[in-house]
Scaffold this motif. Structure first.
Motif, short mmCIF file in Angstrom:
data_model
loop_
_atom_site.label_atom_id
_atom_site.label_comp_id
_atom_site.label_asym_id
_atom_site.label_seq_id
_atom_site.Cartn_x
_atom_site.Cartn_y
_atom_site.Cartn_z
N SER A 1 17.75 39.08 58.52
CA SER A 1 19.11 39.38 58.10
C SER A 1 19.28 40.89 57.98
N SER B 1 30.74 37.42 60.17
CA SER B 1 30.50 35.99 59.97
C SER B 1 29.10 35.74 59.41
N LYS B 2 28.12 36.45 59.95
CA LYS B 2 26.76 36.28 59.48
C LYS B 2 26.61 36.74 58.04
N ASN C 1 27.73 33.33 51.16
CA ASN C 1 28.00 31.96 50.72
C ASN C 1 26.71 31.24 50.32
N ARG C 2 25.63 31.51 51.03
CA ARG C 2 24.35 30.89 50.67
C ARG C 2 23.87 31.37 49.31
N SER D 1 29.04 36.85 55.83
CA SER D 1 29.76 35.89 55.00
C SER D 1 28.93 34.64 54.75
N SER D 2 28.22 34.17 55.77
CA SER D 2 27.35 33.01 55.60
C SER D 2 26.23 33.31 54.62
N GLU D 3 25.68 34.51 54.72
CA GLU D 3 24.62 34.89 53.79
C GLU D 3 25.15 34.97 52.36
#
Length: 332
Positions: A185, A262-263, A269-270, A265-267
Protein backbone atom coordinates in the motif's frame (compact mmCIF):
# COMPACT_ATOMS: atom_id res chain seq x y z
CA UNK A 1 41.53 56.83 -35.61
CA UNK A 2 40.02 53.38 -36.09
CA UNK A 3 36.39 53.26 -37.33
CA UNK A 4 33.75 52.04 -34.87
CA UNK A 5 32.12 48.83 -36.06
CA UNK A 6 28.45 48.62 -35.07
CA UNK A 7 27.76 44.98 -34.41
CA UNK A 8 24.32 43.40 -34.56
CA UNK A 9 22.69 43.76 -31.11
CA UNK A 10 21.69 40.52 -29.44
CA UNK A 11 22.95 38.37 -32.32
CA UNK A 12 22.94 34.64 -31.48
CA UNK A 13 23.55 33.51 -35.05
CA UNK A 14 22.95 34.64 -38.63
CA UNK A 15 22.81 32.53 -41.79
CA UNK A 16 22.75 33.62 -45.42
CA UNK A 17 21.29 30.91 -47.72
CA UNK A 18 22.32 30.40 -51.36
CA UNK A 19 19.68 28.20 -52.93
CA UNK A 20 21.44 27.76 -56.29
CA UNK A 21 24.32 25.72 -54.89
CA UNK A 22 22.43 24.53 -51.76
CA UNK A 23 24.86 26.15 -49.35
CA UNK A 24 24.59 28.57 -46.46
CA UNK A 25 27.01 30.98 -44.86
CA UNK A 26 27.16 31.54 -41.13
CA UNK A 27 28.32 35.00 -40.14
CA UNK A 28 30.62 35.59 -37.17
CA UNK A 29 29.02 36.95 -33.99
CA UNK A 30 30.86 40.25 -34.30
CA UNK A 31 29.75 40.99 -37.86
CA UNK A 32 28.97 44.61 -38.51
CA UNK A 33 25.44 45.75 -39.13
CA UNK A 34 26.23 47.17 -42.56
CA UNK A 35 28.14 44.04 -43.62
CA UNK A 36 25.17 41.88 -42.64
CA UNK A 37 22.65 43.95 -44.55
CA UNK A 38 24.83 44.15 -47.65
CA UNK A 39 25.59 40.42 -47.81
CA UNK A 40 24.37 38.58 -50.87
CA UNK A 41 22.36 35.37 -51.09
CA UNK A 42 18.70 34.46 -51.48
CA UNK A 43 17.44 34.88 -47.92
CA UNK A 44 18.71 35.64 -44.43
CA UNK A 45 17.95 34.03 -41.05
CA UNK A 46 18.62 36.11 -37.95
CA UNK A 47 18.27 34.64 -34.47
CA UNK A 48 18.45 37.34 -31.79
CA UNK A 49 18.43 37.59 -28.00
CA UNK A 50 15.67 39.72 -26.49
CA UNK A 51 17.85 40.58 -23.51
CA UNK A 52 19.55 43.28 -25.63
CA UNK A 53 17.57 46.50 -25.29
CA UNK A 54 18.87 47.82 -28.64
CA UNK A 55 17.07 45.11 -30.57
CA UNK A 56 13.99 47.15 -31.50
CA UNK A 57 16.10 49.96 -32.90
CA UNK A 58 18.10 47.52 -35.01
CA UNK A 59 14.98 45.82 -36.43
CA UNK A 60 13.60 49.21 -37.45
CA UNK A 61 16.43 49.41 -39.99
CA UNK A 62 14.84 46.59 -42.02
CA UNK A 63 12.39 48.20 -44.46
CA UNK A 64 10.63 44.83 -44.95
CA UNK A 65 9.53 44.72 -41.28
CA UNK A 66 6.51 46.92 -40.47
CA UNK A 67 6.12 48.32 -36.94
CA UNK A 68 3.58 45.63 -36.03
CA UNK A 69 6.11 42.92 -36.92
CA UNK A 70 8.88 44.65 -34.97
CA UNK A 71 6.56 44.86 -31.96
CA UNK A 72 5.77 41.14 -32.26
CA UNK A 73 9.49 40.29 -32.38
CA UNK A 74 10.40 42.39 -29.34
CA UNK A 75 7.42 41.64 -27.09
CA UNK A 76 7.73 39.79 -23.79
CA UNK A 77 4.16 38.49 -23.81
CA UNK A 78 3.75 34.80 -23.02
CA UNK A 79 0.94 33.55 -25.21
CA UNK A 80 1.05 31.89 -28.62
CA UNK A 81 -0.09 33.79 -31.71
CA UNK A 82 0.18 33.50 -35.49
CA UNK A 83 -0.71 36.42 -37.79
CA UNK A 84 -0.75 36.52 -41.58
CA UNK A 85 -0.72 39.87 -43.33
CA UNK A 86 0.28 40.91 -46.84
CA UNK A 87 2.43 37.87 -47.58
CA UNK A 88 4.07 37.85 -44.14
CA UNK A 89 3.61 35.60 -41.13
CA UNK A 90 4.66 36.56 -37.63
CA UNK A 91 3.80 35.84 -34.02
CA UNK A 92 4.88 33.72 -31.04
CA UNK A 93 5.37 29.96 -30.72
CA UNK A 94 5.69 27.74 -27.66
CA UNK A 95 8.98 25.97 -27.04
CA UNK A 96 10.89 24.44 -24.15
CA UNK A 97 13.87 25.96 -22.44
CA UNK A 98 17.21 24.24 -22.31
CA UNK A 99 20.21 24.44 -20.03
CA UNK A 100 23.80 24.22 -21.14
CA UNK A 101 23.93 20.44 -20.88
CA UNK A 102 20.29 19.28 -21.08
CA UNK A 103 16.77 20.25 -21.98
CA UNK A 104 14.11 21.12 -19.44
CA UNK A 105 10.32 21.00 -19.27
CA UNK A 106 10.02 24.71 -18.61
CA UNK A 107 7.99 26.61 -21.17
CA UNK A 108 9.78 29.14 -23.36
CA UNK A 109 8.57 31.52 -26.07
CA UNK A 110 9.94 32.00 -29.57
CA UNK A 111 8.95 35.12 -31.51
CA UNK A 112 9.25 34.93 -35.29
CA UNK A 113 8.63 36.83 -38.50
CA UNK A 114 8.79 35.46 -42.05
CA UNK A 115 8.75 37.78 -45.04
CA UNK A 116 10.28 37.96 -48.50
CA UNK A 117 13.98 37.07 -48.28
CA UNK A 118 14.12 37.22 -44.48
CA UNK A 119 13.23 35.22 -41.35
CA UNK A 120 13.86 36.68 -37.90
CA UNK A 121 13.51 34.75 -34.64
CA UNK A 122 13.95 36.16 -31.14
CA UNK A 123 13.93 34.57 -27.70
CA UNK A 124 14.79 35.40 -24.10
CA UNK A 125 16.05 32.00 -22.89
CA UNK A 126 17.84 29.27 -24.88
CA UNK A 127 15.27 26.95 -26.46
CA UNK A 128 15.40 23.27 -27.40
CA UNK A 129 13.68 23.24 -30.78
CA UNK A 130 15.46 26.23 -32.27
CA UNK A 131 18.86 24.72 -31.45
CA UNK A 132 17.85 21.54 -33.29
CA UNK A 133 16.86 23.63 -36.31
CA UNK A 134 20.28 25.27 -36.29
CA UNK A 135 21.92 21.83 -36.22
CA UNK A 136 19.72 20.75 -39.14
CA UNK A 137 20.75 23.83 -41.13
CA UNK A 138 24.41 23.08 -40.50
CA UNK A 139 23.92 19.47 -41.57
CA UNK A 140 21.82 19.93 -44.72
CA UNK A 141 21.35 23.54 -45.83
CA UNK A 142 20.16 22.48 -49.30
CA UNK A 143 16.68 21.53 -47.97
CA UNK A 144 15.92 25.17 -47.11
CA UNK A 145 14.92 26.98 -50.27
CA UNK A 146 12.72 29.75 -48.87
CA UNK A 147 12.28 31.30 -45.38
CA UNK A 148 9.03 29.42 -44.80
CA UNK A 149 11.05 26.18 -44.81
CA UNK A 150 12.82 27.37 -41.65
CA UNK A 151 9.44 28.10 -40.04
CA UNK A 152 8.16 24.63 -40.92
CA UNK A 153 11.23 23.00 -39.41
CA UNK A 154 10.82 25.03 -36.20
CA UNK A 155 7.25 23.82 -35.70
CA UNK A 156 8.22 20.27 -36.69
CA UNK A 157 11.00 20.25 -34.09
CA UNK A 158 8.52 21.48 -31.49
CA UNK A 159 6.34 18.50 -32.37
CA UNK A 160 9.30 16.14 -32.05
CA UNK A 161 10.11 17.64 -28.66
CA UNK A 162 6.52 17.02 -27.60
CA UNK A 163 6.86 13.37 -28.64
CA UNK A 164 10.05 13.06 -26.57
CA UNK A 165 8.30 14.51 -23.52
CA UNK A 166 5.32 12.20 -24.05
CA UNK A 167 7.66 9.19 -24.01
CA UNK A 168 9.37 10.45 -20.84
CA UNK A 169 6.05 11.07 -19.08
CA UNK A 170 4.75 7.69 -20.23
CA UNK A 171 7.71 5.98 -18.59
CA UNK A 172 7.06 7.89 -15.35
CA UNK A 173 3.41 6.86 -15.43
CA UNK A 174 4.47 3.24 -15.99
CA UNK A 175 6.58 3.34 -12.84
CA UNK A 176 3.78 4.93 -10.81
CA UNK A 177 1.30 2.42 -12.20
CA UNK A 178 3.51 -0.50 -11.16
CA UNK A 179 3.66 0.90 -7.63
CA UNK A 180 -0.09 1.49 -7.48
CA UNK A 181 -0.98 -2.05 -8.53
CA UNK A 182 1.66 -3.59 -6.29
CA UNK A 183 0.55 -5.49 -3.19
CA UNK A 184 2.22 -2.89 -0.99
CA UNK A 185 0.00 0.00 0.00
CA UNK A 186 1.60 3.26 -1.19
CA UNK A 187 0.35 6.79 -1.71
CA UNK A 188 1.69 7.80 -5.15
CA UNK A 189 -0.21 11.08 -5.37
CA UNK A 190 2.93 13.11 -4.72
CA UNK A 191 4.69 11.51 -7.68
CA UNK A 192 1.62 11.68 -9.91
CA UNK A 193 0.74 15.33 -9.23
CA UNK A 194 3.71 16.93 -11.10
CA UNK A 195 3.23 14.52 -14.01
CA UNK A 196 -0.44 15.46 -14.34
CA UNK A 197 0.42 19.14 -14.07
CA UNK A 198 3.01 18.83 -16.85
CA UNK A 199 0.66 16.86 -19.12
CA UNK A 200 -2.18 19.36 -18.66
CA UNK A 201 0.16 22.25 -19.45
CA UNK A 202 1.51 20.50 -22.57
CA UNK A 203 -1.98 19.75 -23.80
CA UNK A 204 -3.14 23.32 -23.25
CA UNK A 205 -0.26 24.87 -25.22
CA UNK A 206 -0.42 22.21 -27.94
CA UNK A 207 -4.14 22.79 -28.48
CA UNK A 208 -3.49 26.52 -28.75
CA UNK A 209 -0.78 26.10 -31.40
CA UNK A 210 -2.93 23.61 -33.29
CA UNK A 211 -5.91 25.97 -33.33
CA UNK A 212 -3.71 28.84 -34.50
CA UNK A 213 -2.23 26.71 -37.28
CA UNK A 214 -5.69 25.67 -38.47
CA UNK A 215 -6.86 29.27 -38.50
CA UNK A 216 -3.72 30.37 -40.35
CA UNK A 217 -4.22 27.62 -42.93
CA UNK A 218 -7.75 28.89 -43.57
CA UNK A 219 -6.65 32.50 -44.13
CA UNK A 220 -6.94 34.40 -47.40
CA UNK A 221 -4.36 33.24 -49.94
CA UNK A 222 -3.33 36.86 -50.60
CA UNK A 223 -2.07 37.12 -47.01
CA UNK A 224 -0.10 33.87 -47.10
CA UNK A 225 3.62 33.69 -47.85
CA UNK A 226 4.45 31.57 -50.92
CA UNK A 227 4.07 27.88 -50.13
CA UNK A 228 2.47 28.39 -46.72
CA UNK A 229 -0.75 26.61 -47.68
CA UNK A 230 1.02 23.25 -48.06
CA UNK A 231 3.20 23.93 -45.02
CA UNK A 232 0.13 24.62 -42.86
CA UNK A 233 -1.47 21.35 -43.95
CA UNK A 234 1.60 19.29 -43.12
CA UNK A 235 2.13 21.00 -39.76
CA UNK A 236 -1.53 20.61 -38.80
CA UNK A 237 -1.31 16.87 -39.47
CA UNK A 238 1.83 16.61 -37.36
CA UNK A 239 0.32 18.53 -34.44
CA UNK A 240 -2.93 16.56 -34.58
CA UNK A 241 -1.00 13.29 -34.31
CA UNK A 242 0.88 14.33 -31.18
CA UNK A 243 -2.27 15.93 -29.77
CA UNK A 244 -3.94 12.50 -29.71
CA UNK A 245 -0.96 11.10 -27.79
CA UNK A 246 -0.98 13.91 -25.24
CA UNK A 247 -4.74 13.60 -24.76
CA UNK A 248 -4.42 9.83 -24.22
CA UNK A 249 -1.63 10.47 -21.70
CA UNK A 250 -3.81 13.00 -19.90
CA UNK A 251 -6.69 10.53 -19.69
CA UNK A 252 -4.36 7.81 -18.44
CA UNK A 253 -3.02 10.09 -15.71
CA UNK A 254 -6.57 11.00 -14.69
CA UNK A 255 -7.65 7.35 -14.48
CA UNK A 256 -4.52 6.50 -12.51
CA UNK A 257 -5.32 9.29 -10.07
CA UNK A 258 -8.83 7.90 -9.65
CA UNK A 259 -7.37 4.43 -9.07
CA UNK A 260 -5.08 5.79 -6.36
CA UNK A 261 -8.02 7.56 -4.69
CA UNK A 262 -10.08 4.38 -4.89
CA UNK A 263 -7.30 2.30 -3.37
CA UNK A 264 -6.78 4.81 -0.56
CA UNK A 265 -10.53 4.95 0.08
CA UNK A 266 -10.64 1.15 0.32
CA UNK A 267 -7.75 1.19 2.75
CA UNK A 268 -9.46 3.87 4.83
CA UNK A 269 -12.71 1.89 4.85
CA UNK A 270 -10.84 -1.22 5.99
CA UNK A 271 -9.31 0.70 8.88
CA UNK A 272 -12.71 2.09 9.83
CA UNK A 273 -14.15 -1.42 9.72
CA UNK A 274 -11.47 -2.68 12.12
CA UNK A 275 -12.07 0.26 14.45
CA UNK A 276 -15.80 -0.37 14.35
CA UNK A 277 -15.29 -4.02 15.32
CA UNK A 278 -13.00 -3.04 18.16
CA UNK A 279 -15.61 -0.56 19.37
CA UNK A 280 -18.32 -3.23 19.18
CA UNK A 281 -16.24 -5.68 21.23
CA UNK A 282 -15.16 -3.11 23.82
CA UNK A 283 -18.52 -1.43 24.34
CA UNK A 284 -20.16 -4.27 26.42
CA UNK A 285 -17.13 -4.60 28.77
CA UNK A 286 -17.21 -0.81 29.15
CA UNK A 287 -20.83 -1.02 30.23
CA UNK A 288 -19.97 -3.75 32.77
CA UNK A 289 -17.04 -1.82 34.26
CA UNK A 290 -19.13 1.34 34.26
CA UNK A 291 -21.94 -0.37 36.12
CA UNK A 292 -19.70 -1.87 38.80
CA UNK A 293 -17.75 1.36 39.08
CA UNK A 294 -20.73 3.37 40.31
CA UNK A 295 -20.35 4.58 43.89
CA UNK A 296 -23.94 3.82 44.92
CA UNK A 297 -25.39 1.84 47.81
CA UNK A 298 -26.66 -1.68 47.32
CA UNK A 299 -24.28 -2.43 44.48
CA UNK A 300 -24.30 -6.20 43.70
CA UNK A 301 -21.21 -8.24 44.66
CA UNK A 302 -19.86 -5.36 46.77
CA UNK A 303 -19.85 -7.32 50.01
CA UNK A 304 -18.57 -10.72 48.87
CA UNK A 305 -14.98 -11.87 48.60
CA UNK A 306 -15.20 -12.97 44.98
CA UNK A 307 -16.93 -9.96 43.41
CA UNK A 308 -13.99 -9.09 41.21
CA UNK A 309 -13.90 -12.56 39.67
CA UNK A 310 -17.62 -12.36 38.96
CA UNK A 311 -17.11 -8.97 37.35
CA UNK A 312 -14.42 -10.40 35.06
CA UNK A 313 -16.79 -13.21 34.21
CA UNK A 314 -19.49 -10.74 33.22
CA UNK A 315 -16.93 -8.93 31.04
CA UNK A 316 -16.04 -12.20 29.29
CA UNK A 317 -19.71 -13.06 28.81
CA UNK A 318 -20.39 -9.60 27.35
CA UNK A 319 -17.57 -10.03 24.83
CA UNK A 320 -18.91 -13.43 23.82
CA UNK A 321 -22.40 -11.96 23.54
CA UNK A 322 -21.10 -9.17 21.29
CA UNK A 323 -19.29 -11.72 19.15
CA UNK A 324 -22.45 -13.85 18.87
CA UNK A 325 -24.55 -10.82 17.82
CA UNK A 326 -22.02 -9.75 15.19
CA UNK A 327 -21.90 -13.28 13.80
CA UNK A 328 -25.68 -13.48 13.82
CA UNK A 329 -25.91 -10.17 11.94
CA UNK A 330 -23.36 -11.33 9.32
CA UNK A 331 -20.84 -8.60 10.16
CA UNK A 332 -18.12 -11.12 11.05
Amino acid sequence: MLPIVQSVPGLVWAYRFHTEDGACQRFPPDIGRDDLLKAGGDFLWLHLNLADQRLATFLDTFPALPPAVVAALTTHETHASITLDDGMIYGTLVDFQREFDAGTRDIGWLHFAVCQGLIVTTRLQPLRSIDRVRASVEKNPARYRVPIDIFETIVAEFQRTMITLVLELTEELNQIEDSVYDNTSRDERRRLAPVRRTVVRLHRHLRTVLALMRRAGASDEDDMPPGFDDVAGRLTSRLEAVDHDVYALQERARLLHEEIDSKLSSETNRHLYILSLMTAFLLPPSLVTGFFGMNTSGLPLAGGGHGTFFAFGFIGLSILGAWWLLRRAGIL
